[in-house]
Design a protein around this motif. Structure first.
Motif, PDB file in Angstrom:
ATOM      1  N   ASP A 127     -37.849 -12.659 -33.513  1.00  0.00           N
ATOM      2  CA  ASP A 127     -37.960 -11.227 -33.230  1.00  0.00           C
ATOM      3  C   ASP A 127     -37.055 -10.839 -32.065  1.00  0.00           C
ATOM      4  O   ASP A 127     -36.616 -11.691 -31.281  1.00  0.00           O
ATOM      5  CB  ASP A 127     -39.412 -10.831 -32.961  1.00  0.00           C
ATOM      6  CG  ASP A 127     -39.946 -11.394 -31.646  1.00  0.00           C
ATOM      7  OD1 ASP A 127     -39.648 -10.816 -30.591  1.00  0.00           O
ATOM      8  OD2 ASP A 127     -40.654 -12.418 -31.683  1.00  0.00           O
ATOM      9  N   LYS A 128     -36.768  -9.546 -31.961  1.00  0.00           N
ATOM     10  CA  LYS A 128     -35.881  -9.006 -30.926  1.00  0.00           C
ATOM     11  C   LYS A 128     -36.656  -8.231 -29.871  1.00  0.00           C
ATOM     12  O   LYS A 128     -36.095  -7.377 -29.178  1.00  0.00           O
ATOM     13  CB  LYS A 128     -34.829  -8.092 -31.566  1.00  0.00           C
ATOM     14  CG  LYS A 128     -33.975  -8.766 -32.631  1.00  0.00           C
ATOM     15  CD  LYS A 128     -33.149  -9.900 -32.062  1.00  0.00           C
ATOM     16  CE  LYS A 128     -32.228 -10.490 -33.129  1.00  0.00           C
ATOM     17  NZ  LYS A 128     -31.461 -11.652 -32.629  1.00  0.00           N
ATOM     18  N   GLY A 129     -37.932  -8.499 -29.745  1.00  0.00           N
ATOM     19  CA  GLY A 129     -38.744  -7.794 -28.766  1.00  0.00           C
ATOM     20  C   GLY A 129     -39.554  -6.677 -29.400  1.00  0.00           C
ATOM     21  O   GLY A 129     -39.562  -6.486 -30.620  1.00  0.00           O
ATOM     22  N   LEU A 130     -40.242  -5.928 -28.544  1.00  0.00           N
ATOM     23  CA  LEU A 130     -41.215  -4.941 -28.989  1.00  0.00           C
ATOM     24  C   LEU A 130     -40.687  -3.508 -28.892  1.00  0.00           C
ATOM     25  O   LEU A 130     -39.983  -3.157 -27.955  1.00  0.00           O
ATOM     26  CB  LEU A 130     -42.482  -5.049 -28.142  1.00  0.00           C
ATOM     27  CG  LEU A 130     -43.219  -6.386 -28.197  1.00  0.00           C
ATOM     28  CD1 LEU A 130     -44.286  -6.442 -27.105  1.00  0.00           C
ATOM     29  CD2 LEU A 130     -43.845  -6.601 -29.569  1.00  0.00           C
ATOM     30  N   ALA A 131     -41.078  -2.695 -29.872  1.00  0.00           N
ATOM     31  CA  ALA A 131     -40.791  -1.262 -29.826  1.00  0.00           C
ATOM     32  C   ALA A 131     -41.772  -0.587 -28.870  1.00  0.00           C
ATOM     33  O   ALA A 131     -42.722  -1.209 -28.377  1.00  0.00           O
ATOM     34  CB  ALA A 131     -40.913  -0.675 -31.226  1.00  0.00           C
TER      35      ALA A 131
END
Length: 296
Positions: free
Chosen positions: A103-107
């Motif tokens: 994953d690329k982190g959280l929205a």
């Protein structure tokens, strides 16, 4: 897919070490290890230092397959070497199954949850993961309150991406974390369990997943999920609990093993001698192993 790795993850005794701190969390991880931000001048130097830290952990005699089933890596770690081998190959040589954070982190928070940011390069990452002999992946969302629409969105996104990972020949670790400070944590967990169960029931016989979940408020809440035929293993994140507290909670949950990060490495320090470092890591490994395999 590596059948030996699958068998180890399905039936082995032990836990998964989470060594997947990414760009945003790396400064905190280094600071906890005793390396402050004034010790490096660039992101490249920062990542060199954290790889040195991870290498020290992974090469320690305390980090062995007797207690540790798998390890989750940050994407950059996958392309780095330990003793002349790519990290995943070094781990496999020790009998430890390699996983990759994708994953690329959280929205931003919406409907009481934080979805994952878009993973635009997922297909390319999965291709490279296969080249590097990665067995499975991990991706994290966060649930802050018992919002039914939000929790459904989290589960839908996790399993939609999970299916793409399965198609690439890897085992996805579905990680919808419930924030331990959630005032209605138990209700959130009940809603999440129901959504996960719906998705599991839709998987075909050749589609398998792992689940990484916050240790539930109600003991054994996730036991049915652990027994589902499409679930390879359910692992628990420490979520900000101290190691002692996380271990005590974990012992009350049959079918769950640990996948701890901070709770594993919290007492390690760059200034420790190798003897002190290995002894400290061994103590952490032993207690987390005990909590994973010995249930109340």
């Amino acid at each position: 897919m590596n059948s030996n790795h699958f068998e180890k993850m399905k039936n082995g005794k032990g836990f998964i070490a989470a060594l997947d701190q990414s760009g945003g969390s790396t400064p905190k991880a280094l600071a906890a290890y005793g390396i402050t931000e004034d010790a490096y001048n660039s992101e490249d130097e920062m990542f060199d230092l954290v790889h040195e830290m991870r290498t020290r952990i992974i090469t320690s005699p305390a980090f062995s397959s007797e207690r540790i089933l798998g390890a989750i890596l940050f994407e950059q770690t996958m392309d780095r070497e330990i003793d002349g081998q790519y990290t995943a190959d070094y781990l496999a040589g020790k009998g430890i199954v390699p996983f990759l954070k994708v994953d690329k982190g959280l929205a931003e928070k919406e409907n009481g949850v934080q979805l994952m940011k878009p993973i635009h390069d997922l297909d390319e990452t999965l291709r490279r993961a296969n080249e590097r002999n990665i067995f499975g992946t991990k991706m994290r969302s966060v649930i802050h309150e018992p919002n039914e629409d939000g929790i459904k969105e989290v589960a839908d996104q996790q399993f939609d991406i999970g299916k793409r990972i399965i198609e690439a020949g890897l085992i996805p670790i579905i990680e919808p974390e419930v924030n331990i400070h959630n005032e209605n944590k138990e209700k959130s967990e009940e809603l999440l369990k129901a959504e996960i169960a719906k998705h599991l029931d839709k998987l075909s016989e050749n589609e398998n997943v792992m689940l990484k979940l916050t240790i539930p408020t109600k003991a054994d809440l996730y036991k049915e999920l652990a027994e589902h035929p499409r679930v390879v293993r359910v692992v628990a994140l420490s979520g900000g609990y101290s190691r002692e507290e996380a271990n005590e909670k974990l012992k009350k949950n049959n079918g769950l093993i640990a996948s701890f990060s901070r709770a594993l490495t919290a007492e390690l320090n760059v200034e420790q001698s190798d003897e002190e470092f290995n002894k400290t890591l061994q103590e952490a490994v032993d207690t987390i192993y005990d909590a994973s395999v010995n249930k109340e």
